[in-house]
Design an enzyme around this catalytic site. Sequence first.
Site, PDB file in Angstrom:
ATOM      1  N   ARG A 113      -8.196   2.804 -10.843  1.00 52.38           N
ATOM      2  CA  ARG A 113      -6.842   3.094 -10.389  1.00 52.38           C
ATOM      3  C   ARG A 113      -6.854   4.371  -9.575  1.00 52.38           C
ATOM      4  O   ARG A 113      -7.843   5.050  -9.472  1.00 52.38           O
ATOM      5  CB  ARG A 113      -5.909   3.225 -11.581  1.00 52.38           C
ATOM      6  CG  ARG A 113      -6.521   4.027 -12.757  1.00 52.38           C
ATOM      7  CD  ARG A 113      -5.666   5.042 -13.403  1.00 52.38           C
ATOM      8  NE  ARG A 113      -5.025   5.912 -12.481  1.00 52.38           N
ATOM      9  CZ  ARG A 113      -5.545   7.042 -12.010  1.00 52.38           C
ATOM     10  NH1 ARG A 113      -6.765   7.423 -12.351  1.00 52.38           N
ATOM     11  NH2 ARG A 113      -4.855   7.794 -11.187  1.00 52.38           N
ATOM     12  N   ASP A 133       0.837   7.921  -3.221  1.00 53.54           N
ATOM     13  CA  ASP A 133       0.368   6.556  -2.994  1.00 53.54           C
ATOM     14  C   ASP A 133       0.726   6.075  -1.601  1.00 53.54           C
ATOM     15  O   ASP A 133       0.045   5.207  -1.041  1.00 53.54           O
ATOM     16  CB  ASP A 133       0.938   5.617  -4.064  1.00 53.54           C
ATOM     17  CG  ASP A 133       0.317   5.928  -5.413  1.00 53.54           C
ATOM     18  OD1 ASP A 133       0.826   6.843  -6.097  1.00 53.54           O
ATOM     19  OD2 ASP A 133      -0.701   5.295  -5.753  1.00 53.54           O
TER      20      ASP A 133
END
Length: 343
Positions: free
Chosen positions: A46, A230
Amino acid sequence: MNINALSYNDGVLTLLDQTKLPHATVYRDYTDYETIARAIEEMIVRGAPAIGMTAAYGAVIGARQFTGDAHFTDYMENVIDRLWHTRPTAVNLMWALNRLKPLVRDNPAETIQRLEQAAHDIFKEDAEINRRIGEHLLEVLHDGVTLLTHCNPGALATAAYGTATAPMYLAHERGWNIKVYSDETRPRLQGALTAYELSQAGIDVTTITDSTAATLMQQGKIDAVIVGCDRIAANGDTVNKIGTMPLAICANYYNVPFYVAAPTPSFDISLADGSRIPIEERQSVEVTTLNEQALSIPDVPVYNPAFDITPHKLITGIATEHGIIKANKEAIIQLFEKKEITT
Ligand SMILES: CSC[C@H]1O[C@H](OP(=O)(O)O)[C@H](O)[C@@H]1O
């Protein structure tokens, strides 16, 4: 840096299973693009840059799996499409795959070689980007600084020092006295990963609940907040782990500098503002259980967005590998034009 979230060698991608950390260190080998796609979806790996690099190596491994029972370029389109549709928010995933797509030719052997080189380049570049972001951030910090971060924007999410954690590692290496507060970051508790990796490096890190951050800022104990990202829109609106936006509001209220550490592959200047960034919603079980223990009343609906949108006006600066810029459209467009950055 002795933490490797991922490594690749001759057709085998090895991932550190982050769902087992910090209690167990489990490495898993992958030679199949479908299981690599699932590893991204299940957050075995991740972190925006890390899932981009993983998808790139997934495309390499997909190419190596080709058996000749289809047209190779059509087959590779399906491989890349599968990897593309694993997680929707971190633009690093799409950026990495877009970098590999043009390298696919109707020649498997040549394509494998070109894709492997491109994936290695992305990995090496990310490590250098980490270091440069850290050095630029050290220019606005000082020995004795106390920082707060959210989620895990660290070595586990990148190729080396992390993004928001890069100045923490570099400061420690330079002998600075530095203290870090790490939000545990419900519901997946990635903040425990930050505490794990910083403590392994000998850095003074303290875990807090997400709701404690405001009290520390009210008490004047935080010199700066530094988070990862992100996806950043053209106007500087920043999508990061859920809970980031309230931190920014609180930092703004208590006049605490709020920095976003952002590799340029995390920008998406095709989107005018943050409202257009897809926000991943994850399964309710992430909220209702912990280690398979029920935490809340069953059968009650859960809303579990994995990210939120921090308005650019709340951001003091965006620390890229090219320097710290203002969180506004003019600065971002100038950066991309001046540096001729391809998106
Ligand atoms: C430099 S990591 C950036 C970003 O990625 C993480 O998301 P996730 O753990 O869901 O993959 C988190 O939002 C980090 O800040």
